[in-house]
Design a protein around this motif. Structure first.
Motif, PDB file in Angstrom:
ATOM      1  N   SER A 291       0.840  -1.196   0.000  1.00  0.00           N
ATOM      2  CA  SER A 291       0.000   0.000   0.000  1.00  0.00           C
ATOM      3  C   SER A 291       0.875   1.245   0.000  1.00  0.00           C
ATOM      4  N   ASP A 292       0.269   2.399  -0.275  1.00  0.00           N
ATOM      5  CA  ASP A 292       1.041   3.646  -0.346  1.00  0.00           C
ATOM      6  C   ASP A 292       1.715   3.972   0.982  1.00  0.00           C
ATOM      7  N   SER A 293       1.005   3.729   2.086  1.00  0.00           N
ATOM      8  CA  SER A 293       1.589   4.051   3.392  1.00  0.00           C
ATOM      9  C   SER A 293       2.781   3.156   3.706  1.00  0.00           C
ATOM     10  N   VAL A 294       2.659   1.852   3.388  1.00  0.00           N
ATOM     11  CA  VAL A 294       3.779   0.939   3.632  1.00  0.00           C
ATOM     12  C   VAL A 294       4.943   1.259   2.698  1.00  0.00           C
TER      13      VAL A 294
ATOM     14  N   LEU B 218      10.497   3.351   1.786  1.00  0.00           N
ATOM     15  CA  LEU B 218      11.390   4.300   1.111  1.00  0.00           C
ATOM     16  C   LEU B 218      11.996   5.326   2.059  1.00  0.00           C
ATOM     17  N   ALA B 219      11.573   5.320   3.323  1.00  0.00           N
ATOM     18  CA  ALA B 219      12.043   6.326   4.278  1.00  0.00           C
ATOM     19  C   ALA B 219      13.569   6.346   4.437  1.00  0.00           C
ATOM     20  N   PRO B 220      14.264   5.189   4.546  1.00  0.00           N
ATOM     21  CA  PRO B 220      15.732   5.244   4.688  1.00  0.00           C
ATOM     22  C   PRO B 220      16.413   5.918   3.497  1.00  0.00           C
ATOM     23  N   VAL B 221      15.957   5.619   2.279  1.00  0.00           N
ATOM     24  CA  VAL B 221      16.553   6.263   1.096  1.00  0.00           C
ATOM     25  C   VAL B 221      16.277   7.757   1.106  1.00  0.00           C
ATOM     26  N   SER B 222      15.034   8.141   1.446  1.00  0.00           N
ATOM     27  CA  SER B 222      14.677   9.564   1.472  1.00  0.00           C
ATOM     28  C   SER B 222      15.513  10.317   2.501  1.00  0.00           C
TER      29      SER B 222
ATOM     30  N   LEU C  41      17.319   8.821  -7.321  1.00  0.00           N
ATOM     31  CA  LEU C  41      17.190   7.535  -6.636  1.00  0.00           C
ATOM     32  C   LEU C  41      15.741   7.244  -6.250  1.00  0.00           C
ATOM     33  N   GLY C  42      14.871   8.227  -6.388  1.00  0.00           N
ATOM     34  CA  GLY C  42      13.450   7.993  -6.157  1.00  0.00           C
ATOM     35  C   GLY C  42      12.750   7.345  -7.330  1.00  0.00           C
ATOM     36  N   TRP C  43      13.518   6.839  -8.313  1.00  0.00           N
ATOM     37  CA  TRP C  43      12.926   6.215  -9.506  1.00  0.00           C
ATOM     38  C   TRP C  43      12.032   5.035  -9.164  1.00  0.00           C
ATOM     39  N   VAL C  44      12.295   4.371  -8.037  1.00  0.00           N
ATOM     40  CA  VAL C  44      11.519   3.187  -7.699  1.00  0.00           C
ATOM     41  C   VAL C  44      10.055   3.509  -7.420  1.00  0.00           C
ATOM     42  N   ALA C  45       9.748   4.770  -7.126  1.00  0.00           N
ATOM     43  CA  ALA C  45       8.364   5.162  -6.858  1.00  0.00           C
ATOM     44  C   ALA C  45       7.705   5.789  -8.074  1.00  0.00           C
ATOM     45  N   MET C  46       8.409   5.839  -9.210  1.00  0.00           N
ATOM     46  CA  MET C  46       7.893   6.500 -10.413  1.00  0.00           C
ATOM     47  C   MET C  46       7.424   5.465 -11.431  1.00  0.00           C
ATOM     48  N   ALA C  47       6.503   4.611 -11.037  1.00  0.00           N
ATOM     49  CA  ALA C  47       5.988   3.597 -11.956  1.00  0.00           C
ATOM     50  C   ALA C  47       4.994   4.236 -12.920  1.00  0.00           C
ATOM     51  N   PRO C  48       4.848   3.730 -14.146  1.00  0.00           N
ATOM     52  CA  PRO C  48       5.589   2.566 -14.675  1.00  0.00           C
ATOM     53  C   PRO C  48       6.824   2.947 -15.468  1.00  0.00           C
ATOM     54  N   LYS C  49       7.048   4.270 -15.733  1.00  0.00           N
ATOM     55  CA  LYS C  49       8.168   4.700 -16.565  1.00  0.00           C
ATOM     56  C   LYS C  49       8.994   5.742 -15.827  1.00  0.00           C
ATOM     57  N   PRO C  50      10.065   5.303 -15.144  1.00  0.00           N
ATOM     58  CA  PRO C  50      10.884   6.261 -14.392  1.00  0.00           C
ATOM     59  C   PRO C  50      11.868   7.032 -15.257  1.00  0.00           C
TER      60      PRO C  50
ATOM     61  N   PRO D  79       4.491 -12.487  -1.061  1.00  0.00           N
ATOM     62  CA  PRO D  79       3.986 -11.965   0.204  1.00  0.00           C
ATOM     63  C   PRO D  79       4.074 -10.440   0.229  1.00  0.00           C
ATOM     64  N   VAL D  80       3.110  -9.811   0.894  1.00  0.00           N
ATOM     65  CA  VAL D  80       3.090  -8.348   0.965  1.00  0.00           C
ATOM     66  C   VAL D  80       4.197  -7.869   1.874  1.00  0.00           C
ATOM     67  N   ALA D  81       4.945  -6.845   1.425  1.00  0.00           N
ATOM     68  CA  ALA D  81       6.045  -6.324   2.222  1.00  0.00           C
ATOM     69  C   ALA D  81       5.508  -5.588   3.426  1.00  0.00           C
ATOM     70  N   SER D  82       6.264  -5.634   4.522  1.00  0.00           N
ATOM     71  CA  SER D  82       5.913  -4.882   5.713  1.00  0.00           C
ATOM     72  C   SER D  82       6.845  -3.701   5.841  1.00  0.00           C
ATOM     73  N   ALA D  83       6.472  -2.737   6.691  1.00  0.00           N
ATOM     74  CA  ALA D  83       7.278  -1.532   6.849  1.00  0.00           C
ATOM     75  C   ALA D  83       8.637  -1.834   7.444  1.00  0.00           C
ATOM     76  N   SER D  84       8.775  -2.998   8.121  1.00  0.00           N
ATOM     77  CA  SER D  84      10.068  -3.353   8.704  1.00  0.00           C
ATOM     78  C   SER D  84      11.058  -3.845   7.680  1.00  0.00           C
ATOM     79  N   GLY D  85      10.577  -4.063   6.451  1.00  0.00           N
ATOM     80  CA  GLY D  85      11.478  -4.474   5.378  1.00  0.00           C
ATOM     81  C   GLY D  85      11.503  -5.960   5.151  1.00  0.00           C
ATOM     82  N   GLY D  86      10.849  -6.753   6.000  1.00  0.00           N
ATOM     83  CA  GLY D  86      10.871  -8.190   5.827  1.00  0.00           C
ATOM     84  C   GLY D  86       9.685  -8.672   5.032  1.00  0.00           C
TER      85      GLY D  86
END
Length: 454
Positions: free
Chosen positions: A94-97, A102-106, A138-147, A196-203
């Motif tokens: 989800s957007d919140s997760v 992405l918080a560490p990269v930001s 480096l924020g390209w990962v959030a620019m779907a589908p064409k970064p 599996p859906v990713a969690s905010a902890s990264g696992g």
């Protein structure tokens, strides 16, 4: 560059394979089952061990602020790799997760940019600025589908400073990592994964049956030079050419169709032969989704450390910054149809992505930068050594009598005018050249401004 191009090709092949896995209903993928990294993480590791490692090594040779800056960049790349590993074992969250992931990269991106702002007096300021302007890519990962377009925009933002570095250090030129090649990995390679859906902890939760292996390579292209029926291909070709050589006699073998055999003159034939196949349907415009309303951010006028933030103002004609210090900087972002006055003496002023903004200031000891703006006006009341105009359409600069020695540097800009004060207090408007002529004089290229004919 050839090696980077090859890696990008490998990534494109990996994306195709991942999409095929998604359409076949695969699970978490082979990487999730065996613990091995995915194809695009492996390709990312190759880039880290290649161009990024070279960039870090060269930064260590330069030392000083550039080395410290490179260490922050190394952290940014490391955080992004962790994100890619998590994404390879996860569904699209989800957007919140996703924001939490992405918080560490930001955070590291902000540290890279803050380091540049804190070291504006550094002799290697242009080096720091080139990296700081392009690191948001480096924020390209959030620019779907064409970064790609987003990454290119960030790369272009750094062009002004990279050109300065090449100019100042042309005798000590070193190659650096091509940021666009490094970060322009297709974002859809993450979004097509089913696991599996990713969690905010990264696992990611474990379990689930392994996905079927990816499809093999496509079959080789058909060799048109070989026929499937022995010598029948050559025989058929000879028969065809023989028919063509008959000339007008070729029509003698056609059968005459009488009127009672024509469907447009005998409608009863249509009922006997059943419904005729319909022709191609006329073009119909694709239904377009309703455009979502643009999100309006709250206006900001505050002092954050040594940086005055002036952001998201619309139609504000009385913006004033008066309590200033020499070490402070002003950053105006997305301010439209507004007027900003800066009193006192400060370090620098930056206008970014502003439209129809009027700036009036007293004294600046560093530089005034105008980037990605349109139809802005800048008026100097005191002194300013340098004004930089980059990727801007429409910029009027009003100089004071004390700032006539100011240097104006422009790149990728148009409709620029400098207004110089006269003895009677009036201004004389002088356009900045936009057209140039370059000739080879036998030893070097010589470029001079030319006047537009007509």
């Amino acid at each position: 560059m050839a090696e980077l191009a090859g890696l990008v090709q490998r990534l494109e092949v990996a994306v195709g394979r991942l999409e095929a896995m998604s359409s076949s209903g695969g699970g978490g993928g082979p990487a999730a089952a065996s613990g091995a990294v995915s194809v695009y993480v492996e390709a990312y590791d190759n880039l880290l061990s290649g161009p990024v490692a070279q960039y870090t090594a060269l930064s260590q040779k330069i030392g000083g602020d550039v080395q410290k800056h490179a260490e922050l960049m190394k952290q940014a790349f490391s955080c992004q790799r962790q994100f890619l590993v998590t994404a390879s074992n996860s569904q699209k969250p989800s957007d919140s997760v996703l924001t939490s992931l992405l918080a560490p990269v930001s955070k590291v991106i902000q540290e890279v940019q803050a380091f540049r702002e804190k070291n504006r007096s550094s002799p290697l300021f242009n080096h720091l600025s080139a990296v700081s302007e392009s690191v948001p890519a480096l924020g390209w990962v959030a620019m779907a589908p064409k970064p790609g377009p987003f990454v290119k925009e960030m790369q272009d933002a750094a062009t002004f400073y990279t050109n300065r570095v090449l100019k100042d250090y042309k005798e000590k030129y070193v190659s650096v990592c091509d940021v666009k090649q490094l970060v322009c990995m297709p974002a859809k390679c993450i979004l097509v994964l089913q696991g599996p859906v990713a969690s905010a902890s990264g696992g990611a939760p474990s379990g689930g049956a392994p996905a079927p292996p990816p499809p093999g390579p496509p079959p080789p292209p058909m060799d048109l030079g070989k026929s499937s029926g022995g010598d029948s291909g050559a025989t058929n070709r000879n028969a065809l050419f023989a028919s063509l050589n008959k000339g007008a006699d070729i029509t003698k073998g056609l059968k005459h169709v009488s009127d009672d055999q024509k469907t447009h003159k005998n409608p009863g034939l249509k009922a006997q032969g059943g419904p005729l196949p319909s022709g191609p349907k006329p073009f119909a415009a694709r239904p377009t989704a309703a455009a979502s309303p643009a999100r309006t951010l709250p206006p900001v006028l505050e002092l954050d450390g040594k940086k005055w933030k002036v952001e998201n103002h619309e139609g504000a004609q009385n913006l004033v910054i008066s309590d200033t210090e020499l070490k402070q900087v002003v950053y105006a972002f997305k301010c439209n149809n507004s007027t900003l006055q800066v009193k006192g003496k400060i370090n620098s002023i930056t206008l970014d992505n502003c439209k129809k903004l009027g700036l009036v200031f007293d004294d600046v000891v560093g530089i005034v930068e105008v980037i990605n703006c349109k139809d802005v006006k800048v008026q100097v009341m005191g002194k300013i050594p340098t004004i930089s105009i980059n990727k801007t359409d429409g910029c009027h600069v009003y100089l004071s009598k004390d700032s006539l020695s100011c240097e104006i540097i422009s790149a990728k800009s148009s409709e620029m005018n400098v207004l110089v004060p006269n003895k009677d207090g009036e201004y004389t408007e002088i356009p900045v050249p936009e057209q140039f002529k370059t000739v080879w004089d036998g030893n070097k290229l010589v470029t001079t401004a030319t006047e537009i004919a007509g």
